[in-house]
Design an enzyme around this catalytic site. Structure first.
Site, PDB file in Angstrom:
ATOM      1  N   ARG A  12       0.948  14.807  13.361  1.00  0.00           N
ATOM      2  CA  ARG A  12       1.379  14.561  11.989  1.00  0.00           C
ATOM      3  C   ARG A  12       1.304  15.801  11.089  1.00  0.00           C
ATOM      4  O   ARG A  12       0.519  15.858  10.145  1.00  0.00           O
ATOM      5  CB  ARG A  12       0.558  13.424  11.376  1.00  0.00           C
ATOM      6  CG  ARG A  12       0.671  12.144  12.173  1.00  0.00           C
ATOM      7  CD  ARG A  12      -0.009  10.989  11.505  1.00  0.00           C
ATOM      8  NE  ARG A  12       0.851  10.341  10.526  1.00  0.00           N
ATOM      9  CZ  ARG A  12       0.508   9.253   9.857  1.00  0.00           C
ATOM     10  NH1 ARG A  12      -0.657   8.712  10.030  1.00  0.00           N
ATOM     11  NH2 ARG A  12       1.336   8.716   8.995  1.00  0.00           N
ATOM     12  N   PRO A  13       2.132  16.800  11.335  1.00  0.00           N
ATOM     13  CA  PRO A  13       2.107  18.004  10.498  1.00  0.00           C
ATOM     14  C   PRO A  13       2.716  17.763   9.118  1.00  0.00           C
ATOM     15  O   PRO A  13       3.256  16.689   8.855  1.00  0.00           O
ATOM     16  CB  PRO A  13       2.963  18.995  11.289  1.00  0.00           C
ATOM     17  CG  PRO A  13       3.878  18.143  12.105  1.00  0.00           C
ATOM     18  CD  PRO A  13       3.153  16.867  12.382  1.00  0.00           C
ATOM     19  N   VAL A  14       2.610  18.770   8.243  1.00  0.00           N
ATOM     20  CA  VAL A  14       3.211  18.649   6.900  1.00  0.00           C
ATOM     21  C   VAL A  14       4.229  19.769   6.659  1.00  0.00           C
ATOM     22  O   VAL A  14       4.518  20.121   5.523  1.00  0.00           O
ATOM     23  CB  VAL A  14       2.138  18.664   5.776  1.00  0.00           C
ATOM     24  CG1 VAL A  14       1.379  17.360   5.729  1.00  0.00           C
ATOM     25  CG2 VAL A  14       1.192  19.840   5.935  1.00  0.00           C
ATOM     26  N   ASP A  15       4.769  20.312   7.757  1.00  0.00           N
ATOM     27  CA  ASP A  15       5.711  21.433   7.629  1.00  0.00           C
ATOM     28  C   ASP A  15       6.952  21.076   6.810  1.00  0.00           C
ATOM     29  O   ASP A  15       7.483  21.914   6.072  1.00  0.00           O
ATOM     30  CB  ASP A  15       6.115  21.934   9.032  1.00  0.00           C
ATOM     31  CG  ASP A  15       6.664  20.818   9.920  1.00  0.00           C
ATOM     32  OD1 ASP A  15       6.091  19.710   9.905  1.00  0.00           O
ATOM     33  OD2 ASP A  15       7.667  21.041  10.613  1.00  0.00           O
ATOM     34  N   LEU A  16       7.408  19.826   6.894  1.00  0.00           N
ATOM     35  CA  LEU A  16       8.623  19.440   6.162  1.00  0.00           C
ATOM     36  C   LEU A  16       8.368  19.423   4.654  1.00  0.00           C
ATOM     37  O   LEU A  16       9.237  19.801   3.858  1.00  0.00           O
ATOM     38  CB  LEU A  16       9.109  18.059   6.613  1.00  0.00           C
ATOM     39  CG  LEU A  16       9.443  17.936   8.102  1.00  0.00           C
ATOM     40  CD1 LEU A  16       9.680  16.480   8.481  1.00  0.00           C
ATOM     41  CD2 LEU A  16      10.665  18.774   8.437  1.00  0.00           C
ATOM     42  N   ARG A  66      -8.501  -0.460   4.993  1.00  0.00           N
ATOM     43  CA  ARG A  66      -7.610   0.541   4.392  1.00  0.00           C
ATOM     44  C   ARG A  66      -6.281  -0.098   3.999  1.00  0.00           C
ATOM     45  O   ARG A  66      -5.614   0.396   3.097  1.00  0.00           O
ATOM     46  CB  ARG A  66      -7.326   1.667   5.392  1.00  0.00           C
ATOM     47  CG  ARG A  66      -8.540   2.533   5.696  1.00  0.00           C
ATOM     48  CD  ARG A  66      -8.129   3.708   6.557  1.00  0.00           C
ATOM     49  NE  ARG A  66      -6.944   4.338   5.994  1.00  0.00           N
ATOM     50  CZ  ARG A  66      -6.147   5.160   6.653  1.00  0.00           C
ATOM     51  NH1 ARG A  66      -6.387   5.468   7.897  1.00  0.00           N
ATOM     52  NH2 ARG A  66      -5.089   5.691   6.063  1.00  0.00           N
ATOM     53  N   ARG A  73      -4.176  10.674   4.860  1.00  0.00           N
ATOM     54  CA  ARG A  73      -3.084  11.634   4.918  1.00  0.00           C
ATOM     55  C   ARG A  73      -2.177  11.574   3.675  1.00  0.00           C
ATOM     56  O   ARG A  73      -1.638  12.586   3.232  1.00  0.00           O
ATOM     57  CB  ARG A  73      -2.286  11.336   6.179  1.00  0.00           C
ATOM     58  CG  ARG A  73      -1.111  12.181   6.359  1.00  0.00           C
ATOM     59  CD  ARG A  73      -0.335  11.781   7.595  1.00  0.00           C
ATOM     60  NE  ARG A  73       0.982  12.344   7.516  1.00  0.00           N
ATOM     61  CZ  ARG A  73       1.273  13.597   7.814  1.00  0.00           C
ATOM     62  NH1 ARG A  73       0.346  14.408   8.249  1.00  0.00           N
ATOM     63  NH2 ARG A  73       2.504  14.051   7.687  1.00  0.00           N
ATOM     64  N   LYS A 114       0.834  -1.211   0.000  1.00  0.00           N
ATOM     65  CA  LYS A 114       0.000   0.000   0.000  1.00  0.00           C
ATOM     66  C   LYS A 114       0.866   1.257   0.000  1.00  0.00           C
ATOM     67  O   LYS A 114       0.638   2.181  -0.779  1.00  0.00           O
ATOM     68  CB  LYS A 114      -0.894  -0.004   1.247  1.00  0.00           C
ATOM     69  CG  LYS A 114      -1.567   1.320   1.515  1.00  0.00           C
ATOM     70  CD  LYS A 114      -2.429   1.284   2.755  1.00  0.00           C
ATOM     71  CE  LYS A 114      -1.718   1.594   4.048  1.00  0.00           C
ATOM     72  NZ  LYS A 114      -1.366   3.002   4.248  1.00  0.00           N
ATOM     73  N   ASP A 149       5.158   0.962  11.975  1.00  0.00           N
ATOM     74  CA  ASP A 149       3.960   0.266  11.483  1.00  0.00           C
ATOM     75  C   ASP A 149       3.899  -1.196  11.938  1.00  0.00           C
ATOM     76  O   ASP A 149       2.917  -1.885  11.647  1.00  0.00           O
ATOM     77  CB  ASP A 149       3.898   0.329   9.950  1.00  0.00           C
ATOM     78  CG  ASP A 149       3.456   1.692   9.451  1.00  0.00           C
ATOM     79  OD1 ASP A 149       3.061   2.528  10.275  1.00  0.00           O
ATOM     80  OD2 ASP A 149       3.505   1.923   8.223  1.00  0.00           O
TER      81      ASP A 149
HETATM   82  C1  UD1 Z   1       4.581   7.041   6.245  1.00  0.00           C
HETATM   83  C2  UD1 Z   1       3.710   5.816   6.112  1.00  0.00           C
HETATM   84  C3  UD1 Z   1       3.200   5.373   7.474  1.00  0.00           C
HETATM   85  C4  UD1 Z   1       4.368   5.189   8.449  1.00  0.00           C
HETATM   86  C5  UD1 Z   1       5.269   6.425   8.469  1.00  0.00           C
HETATM   87  C6  UD1 Z   1       6.526   6.239   9.291  1.00  0.00           C
HETATM   88  C7  UD1 Z   1       2.769   6.038   3.898  1.00  0.00           C
HETATM   89  C8  UD1 Z   1       1.558   6.305   3.058  1.00  0.00           C
HETATM   90  N1  UD1 Z   1       2.605   6.123   5.236  1.00  0.00           N
HETATM   91  O1  UD1 Z   1       3.755   8.085   6.759  1.00  0.00           O
HETATM   92  O2  UD1 Z   1       2.493   4.152   7.317  1.00  0.00           O
HETATM   93  O3  UD1 Z   1       3.867   4.975   9.753  1.00  0.00           O
HETATM   94  O4  UD1 Z   1       5.666   6.768   7.127  1.00  0.00           O
HETATM   95  O5  UD1 Z   1       7.250   5.148   8.818  1.00  0.00           O
HETATM   96  O6  UD1 Z   1       3.820   5.742   3.392  1.00  0.00           O
HETATM   97  N2  UD1 Z   1       6.550  14.910  10.362  1.00  0.00           N
HETATM   98  C9  UD1 Z   1       6.658  16.261  10.644  1.00  0.00           C
HETATM   99  N3  UD1 Z   1       6.478  17.141   9.620  1.00  0.00           N
HETATM  100  C10 UD1 Z   1       6.202  16.743   8.342  1.00  0.00           C
HETATM  101  C11 UD1 Z   1       6.110  15.369   8.068  1.00  0.00           C
HETATM  102  C12 UD1 Z   1       6.283  14.466   9.115  1.00  0.00           C
HETATM  103  O7  UD1 Z   1       6.907  16.656  11.786  1.00  0.00           O
HETATM  104  O8  UD1 Z   1       6.057  17.609   7.469  1.00  0.00           O
HETATM  105  C13 UD1 Z   1       6.738  13.946  11.468  1.00  0.00           C
HETATM  106  C14 UD1 Z   1       5.508  13.069  11.706  1.00  0.00           C
HETATM  107  O9  UD1 Z   1       4.562  13.710  12.536  1.00  0.00           O
HETATM  108  C15 UD1 Z   1       6.121  11.851  12.340  1.00  0.00           C
HETATM  109  C16 UD1 Z   1       7.475  11.728  11.629  1.00  0.00           C
HETATM  110  O10 UD1 Z   1       7.738  13.024  11.081  1.00  0.00           O
HETATM  111  O11 UD1 Z   1       6.351  12.079  13.705  1.00  0.00           O
HETATM  112  C17 UD1 Z   1       7.532  10.702  10.509  1.00  0.00           C
HETATM  113  O12 UD1 Z   1       6.456  10.925   9.622  1.00  0.00           O
HETATM  114  P1  UD1 Z   1       6.543  10.531   8.076  1.00  0.00           P
HETATM  115  O13 UD1 Z   1       7.741   9.704   7.835  1.00  0.00           O
HETATM  116  O14 UD1 Z   1       6.375  11.782   7.268  1.00  0.00           O
HETATM  117  O15 UD1 Z   1       5.251   9.637   7.906  1.00  0.00           O
HETATM  118  P2  UD1 Z   1       4.243   9.593   6.686  1.00  0.00           P
HETATM  119  O16 UD1 Z   1       4.955   9.831   5.411  1.00  0.00           O
HETATM  120  O17 UD1 Z   1       3.049  10.411   7.006  1.00  0.00           O
END
Ligand code: UD1
Length: 426
Positions: free
Chosen positions: A129-133, A405, A100, A22, A313
């Site tokens: 789970r923000p998207v700031d990065l 899902r 997300r 997935k 996961d």
């Molecule tokens: C992906 C996986 C999810 C898995 C996760 C970690 C997919 C569709 N989902 O989620 O199943 O649990 O990787 O292996 O592939 N963060 C920030 N800012 C950002 C982005 C992330 O602070 O802009 C933080 C998140 O809150 C979290 C950490 O970084 O604490 C890791 O998140 P991330 O690796 O981005 O996870 P996803 O890509 O959402």
């Protein structure tokens, strides 16, 4: 509403076909937005999240055509994605809130169309789970970005420009968004501290097949030489290492023996390490991975970390295993701050678990006892199914839409190995 009933206590025996991943299929589908040519994806699992991504792409104007190959079994599907005509660059809240990973359309839309408006995402309730990065990285590539009414509004009228982008924190999704965006940017992008999850390498290999120029695939330092356009391609999605790890735990927790057909050991070394520590026998075979459980698992400590560390996961599933181990284990979650929602439900089944901050102390009990429980997120739900497989008596799992899902034909795969599990409506 559908529920799952499990009568526990049967050791699983047989073979489980592993589906396409997935978490690889979702970014691969988003990558179709980068090209006017057709992207054909094989082994896409039939899951609710895949349908959500197809709906999102559909409203952007992408034609998503399922093509049932004549020789294929009931698992997986080939999807043909054609983004020749992008009709809308807006990803609406109503779809994005369901998943997300919808945010993965941001980079490709921006790179190809020079603009994108994507609702801030919802998804699993496992932390903020923000998207700031994602936003900071795309801004580094020259995009102007503002947050307006709950939407990320991004524009780059003259196109994106290559740059050195260092991610301050390892993020799978941000790495994928930046990789896709940089593929169509002008000049060279260097991605430092990139996430190394195998699903990212899968995406990168597909982008290369579409004509992208990427160096350092599989490492935390990728160099992307932007190209003006990308072409279509034909690509097969990698096997799902989390699904595979989940069935490996099913074998271990029931003291059974499963052949995980199509599994690739090199993608899941940390999970295999933890299972071996728990006393399971794990062997690579030409067809996949064979896992044999012992009568009672041994305890072991686990700390989640970005790949190649122990996958977050897989944390909930390993907690189910630790719950019936012969001793105490400490499971520490370092990726998401609120990922112990399965704990109160496991307690209902008789587990002995105490959470303190990011650590859970799990004292193994002699046996679990079936009870009604409630699924809260994807991996938490499956940990309850695993616990139900070994619990005495009947476990009813409510709110199983979370399972749909991410697990293709879960009950059918388990029934084929001798589990007493069924879905019913009530
Ligand atoms: C992906 C996986 C999810 C898995 C996760 C970690 C997919 C569709 N989902 O989620 O199943 O649990 O990787 O292996 O592939 N963060 C920030 N800012 C950002 C982005 C992330 O602070 O802009 C933080 C998140 O809150 C979290 C950490 O970084 O604490 C890791 O998140 P991330 O690796 O981005 O996870 P996803 O890509 O959402």
């Amino acid at each position: 509403m559908d529920r799952i009933r499990i009568r526990g206590g049967r050791p699983l025996k047989g073979s489980v076909p592993i589906s396409g991943a997935k978490n690889a299929a979702l970014p691969l589908m988003a990558a179709a937005l980068l090209s006017e040519g057709e992207l054909s994806l094989r082994r896409v699992p039939r899951l609710a999240d895949i349908a959500t991504m197809a709906a999102l792409l559909g409203q952007h104007g992408v034609q998503v055509l399922p093509e049932a190959p004549p020789s294929a079994g009931p698992l997986g599907q080939t999807l043909r994605l054609n983004a020749a005509n992008i009709l809308s660059t807006r990803a609406p809240y109503d779809i994005v809130r369901k998943m997300r990973a919808s945010v993965l359309v941001l980079g490709p839309l921006l790179a190809r169309m020079g603009r994108a408006e994507v609702s801030l995402p919802g998804g699993c309730a496992i932390g903020t789970r923000p998207v700031d990065l994602h936003i900071a990285g795309l801004a580094k590539l020259g995009a102007s970005i503002e947050l307006v009414d709950g939407y990320i509004r991004a524009s780059a009228p003259g196109g994106l420009k290559g740059a050195v982008v260092r991610l301050p924190k390892v993020s799978v999704g941000a790495t994928e968004n930046l990789l896709m965006a940089a593929s169509l940017a002008k000049g060279t992008t260097v991605l430092e501290n990139a996430a190394r999850e195998p699903e990212i390498a899968d995406l990168a290999h597909c982008l290369v097949a579409m004509g992208a120029r990427i160096d350092g695939i599989g490492s935390d330092l990728m160099t992307i030489e932007g190209v003006p356009t990308l072409r279509g391609a034909d690509y097969s999605v990698m096997p799902d290492r989390i699904e595979c790890g989940t069935y490996a735990v099913a074998a271990a927790i029931t003291g059974g023996e499963l052949l995980l057909d199509g599994a690739r050991a090199e993608l899941m070394e940390s999970t295999i390490g933890a299972l071996v520590e728990a006393g399971a026998e794990v062997a690579s075979e030409p067809a996949g991975l064979r896992v044999r459980g012992r009568l009672r698992p041994r305890p072991g400590d686990i700390t989640t970390a970005p790949y190649p560390g122990f996958a977050t996961d897989m944390q909930a599933q390993m907690m189910a295993l630790a719950a019936v181990a012969e001793g105490a284990s400490v499971l520490t979650e370092t990726i998401f701050e609120n990922r112990f929602m399965h704990v109160p439900e496991l307690l209902r089944l008789g587990a002995d678990i105490r959470v303190s901050g990011a650590a859970a102390l799990v004292r193994g009990v002699d046996h679990l006892v079936g009870a009604p429980v409630m699924a809260t997120d994807l991996r938490a739900s499956v940990s309850l199914v695993l616990a139900g497989l070994v619990a005495r008596g009947e476990t009813i799992v409510n709110r199983i839409y979370h399972l749909d899902r991410g697990y293709e034909r879960l009950e059918a795969k388990l029934v084929a190995c001798g589990a007493d599990i069924e879905r019913f409506s009530a």
